[in-house]
Design a protein around this motif. Structure first.
Motif, mmCIF file in Angstrom:
data_model
loop_
_atom_site.group_PDB
_atom_site.id
_atom_site.type_symbol
_atom_site.label_atom_id
_atom_site.label_comp_id
_atom_site.label_asym_id
_atom_site.label_seq_id
_atom_site.Cartn_x
_atom_site.Cartn_y
_atom_site.Cartn_z
ATOM 1 N N LYS A 21 -7.190 -4.604 11.985
ATOM 2 C CA LYS A 21 -8.587 -4.496 11.540
ATOM 3 C C LYS A 21 -9.289 -5.840 11.531
ATOM 4 C CE LYS A 21 -8.097 -0.216 11.055
ATOM 5 N NZ LYS A 21 -8.640 0.645 12.117
ATOM 6 N N VAL A 22 -8.575 -6.893 11.141
ATOM 7 C CA VAL A 22 -9.227 -8.193 10.992
ATOM 8 C C VAL A 22 -9.128 -9.009 12.272
ATOM 9 C CG1 VAL A 22 -9.290 -10.321 9.655
ATOM 10 C CG2 VAL A 22 -8.742 -8.164 8.519
ATOM 11 N N MET A 74 -0.525 -12.374 9.423
ATOM 12 C CA MET A 74 -1.838 -12.963 9.709
ATOM 13 C C MET A 74 -1.733 -14.420 10.154
ATOM 14 S SD MET A 74 -3.752 -10.389 9.193
ATOM 15 C CE MET A 74 -5.411 -11.049 9.240
ATOM 16 N N PHE A 82 0.857 -1.189 0.000
ATOM 17 C CA PHE A 82 0.000 0.000 0.000
ATOM 18 C C PHE A 82 0.893 1.239 0.000
ATOM 19 C CE2 PHE A 82 -2.545 -3.091 2.732
ATOM 20 C CZ PHE A 82 -3.143 -3.670 1.619
ATOM 21 N N ARG A 115 4.354 -9.193 5.405
ATOM 22 C CA ARG A 115 3.016 -8.626 5.624
ATOM 23 C C ARG A 115 1.983 -9.748 5.639
ATOM 24 N NH1 ARG A 115 0.249 -4.481 1.357
ATOM 25 N NH2 ARG A 115 0.275 -6.375 0.080
ATOM 26 N N ALA A 116 2.135 -10.704 4.721
ATOM 27 C CA ALA A 116 1.211 -11.841 4.694
ATOM 28 C C ALA A 116 1.396 -12.706 5.940
ATOM 29 C CB ALA A 116 1.418 -12.663 3.434
ATOM 30 N N LYS A 123 -8.210 -7.784 15.153
ATOM 31 C CA LYS A 123 -8.428 -6.884 16.295
ATOM 32 C C LYS A 123 -7.235 -6.908 17.266
ATOM 33 C CE LYS A 123 -12.598 -6.315 14.691
ATOM 34 N NZ LYS A 123 -12.682 -5.277 13.660
ATOM 35 N N LEU A 126 -1.834 -3.142 9.474
ATOM 36 C CA LEU A 126 -3.221 -2.789 9.123
ATOM 37 C C LEU A 126 -4.184 -3.969 9.279
ATOM 38 C CD1 LEU A 126 -5.293 -0.757 7.977
ATOM 39 C CD2 LEU A 126 -4.657 -1.538 5.689
ATOM 40 N N ALA A 127 -3.917 -5.040 8.534
ATOM 41 C CA ALA A 127 -4.855 -6.169 8.555
ATOM 42 C C ALA A 127 -4.937 -6.848 9.934
ATOM 43 C CB ALA A 127 -4.508 -7.173 7.462
#
Ligand SMILES: Nc1ncnc2c1ncn2[C@@H]1O[C@H](COP(=O)(O)OP(=O)(O)OP(=O)(O)O)[C@@H](O)[C@H]1O
Ligand SMILES: [Mg+2]
Lengths: 257, 232
Positions: A121-122, A170, A106, A166-167, A124, A117-118
């Motif tokens: 947001k995802v 998660m 981004f 970044r991946a 929490k 970010l993710a």
């Protein structure tokens, strides 16, 4: 090294141009936990389409994709108790990390913000936890001093390493790579492959579309050859590279090796 | 014709121009604010998968772009709000609320049609890879829009939005026809009081110019600064 079935692709078809173009033509394949499956094949053979179907960036025309016992191509499924549950594609995508040829960082966010970010947001996650996690991942790929840089300030190889971590933020169960080194200058290919190799060594399940035959041979435990939307041959790397059966594969290897 | 005495006579009513200026600025500010919010909704509707939302928003945009602003203003004032009693008070002591609001509504509805197209093109100009990367991280469609696509799109279209703001300042002059006391209505009042209009018109033109010209210069300045940031 490999274990249970993680993803099961059954008779997957993807048609374009009102059915006149068969990008995927009845593809079935299983991906087991711990697999490093390398997908090779000529341009237009459907490699990207297969990979992108796995997390439904492409919606298949026909067939099914089973992930954790759920057909994620359907809108609903019945759980053990028989209750109808909606398939939430976002929660499945969360578990499938994806790395793109063109990085897709981004550009309006710093490296750190790209990474947190993710998770925030995802998942929490708190900003502090996410930042800590991001910094330790950055350290792993030797980029901890670039946390506050913007993507535009990085080299291609650095960008792709960031895209990978970044991946990883998660905690995915499987990582999908679509030609992660094809957009890089030759001298930067190595640093990205090195990160991927490390991931594989740690036991990450990976599906890798690549033209790096050296990587396929060294890191992959299965190699899949695709042409015209079909899987024509699948074998362990030594077998597939040294004793290819299908004439199309023999022809392809004679051109790339 | 223009004369020194004419200007002297007209300038006795300078406070009316001052109030008109404030009113014009307020009209324009409220219009971009409401217009932008509405435009965002319309743009998202136009890009949604629902045929109904798409249809409604497309018709909206086409209708408002294909009819004169004056007609839209009169329909809002004389038809839509004809039977509604708006509170009658004066903002800043001189802007009549019950005239001001219909003006803002009509201008907002109108500029939303144009702004929504600007926003839509801004969103569509963002590489699809951005959306795919965001979705592949598990972010929902709305989270992706909010955190990834919109911030980039808005930055790209800021100059176009600012130009629309300048257009709104100029077009708001039409609101004097429903009795909003902006700059053009000051001209009219001076005409009624002094039986001259030429000097008042020149002054009005100057006031508008002093409002729009610096605005577009400031915009151009920020535009240059922002594109410099891109190169870093
Ligand atoms: N959105 C689309 N619309 C129409 N046709 C498409 C679309 N995406 C892919 N195709 C077609 O589907 C076929 C398979 O494409 P795909 O991108 O999966 O190939 P690939 O094996 O990844 O090739 P490459 O090595 O060039 O990346 C190609 O013929 C391509 O032109
Ligand atoms: Mg491809």
């Amino acid at each position: 090294m490999t274990g249970d079935k993680l993803i099961e692709v059954k008779n997957l078809k993807k048609y374009y141009n009102k059915g006149s173009l068969h990008a995927l033509d009845d593809v079935s394949v299983n991906i087991n936990k711990g697999d490093v499956m390398v997908v090779i094949g000529p341009s237009g053979s459907g490699k990207s389409t297969l990979l992108r179907s796995l997390n439904l960036l492409e919606v298949p025309t026909e067939g099914s994709i089973w992930f954790h016992g759920v057909d994620i191509t359907k809108k609903k499924y019945k759980d053990e108790t028989g209750a109808v549950v909606k398939v939430n594609i976002d929660t499945h995508r969360e578990k499938m990390g994806m790395v793109f040829q063109h990085f897709n960082l981004f550009p309006h966010k710093t490296i750190l913000d790209n990474m947190i970010l993710a998770p925030m947001k995802v998942k929490k996650m708190s900003k502090q936890d996410a930042t800590e996690k991001a910094m330790s991942l950055l350290k792993r790929v030797g980029l901890e001093d670039r946390a506050d840089a913007y993507p535009i300030q990085l080299s291609g190889g650095q960008k792709q390493r960031i895209a990978i971590v970044r991946a990883l933020m998660m905690d995915p169960e499987v990582m999908l790579f679509d030609e992660p080194t094809s957009a890089l200058d030759p001298e930067m290919v190595g640093e990205v492959l090195e990160v991927m190799k490390e991931l594989a060594t740690e036991g990450m399940t990976m599906v890798v579309v690549t033209h790096e035959m050296g990587f396929a041979r060294e890191v992959g435990n299965r190699v899949v050859f695709m042409a015209d939307g079909k899987i024509l041959e699948e074998a362990a790397p030594e077998k597939l590279f040294d004793h290819p059966c299908h004439p199309r594969l023999q022809d392809f290897l004679s051109k790339v090796l | 014709m223009l004369s020194i005495e004419g200007f002297q006579k007209t300038l006795k009513y300078w406070t009316m121009f001052e109030e008109g200026l404030v009113c014009t600025v307020m009209l324009s500010l409220f219009t971009v604010l409401f217009g932008f919010i509405l435009a965002m909704i319309i743009a998202l509707m136009r890009m949604s998968k629902s045929h109904i939302l798409k249809g409604v928003s497309s018709v909206y945009v086409e209708v408002f772009r294909a009819t004169p602003l004056m007609v839209q203003l009169f329909i809002v004032y004389h038809v839509l709000l004809a039977d509604i009693d708006l509170p009658t008070f004066k903002m800043f002591g001189f802007i009549r609320f019950e005239r001001f609001i219909p003006g803002v509504i009509a201008l907002s509805l109108n500029s939303a049609a144009y702004l929504s197209e600007i926003i839509r093109s801004g969103i569509q100009s963002i590489d699809l890879g951005q959306t795919e990367a965001s979705r592949s991280l598990g972010m929902s469609q709305w989270q992706t829009m909010q955190h990834v696509v919109l911030p980039q799109a808005i930055k790209n279209i800021l100059p176009a939005i600012a130009n629309e703001f300048v257009t709104i300042i100029k077009e708001s002059s039409i609101c004097w026809t429903i009795g909003v006391q902006e700059i053009m209505s000051a001209v009219n009042s001076v005409k009624a009081a002094t039986f001259t209009i030429a000097e008042a018109l020149i002054i009005a033109a100057c006031v508008y110019f002093c409002l729009t010209f610096p605005t577009s210069k400031i915009i151009a300045y920020f535009e240059r600064r922002m594109s410099r940031g891109d190169r870093r």
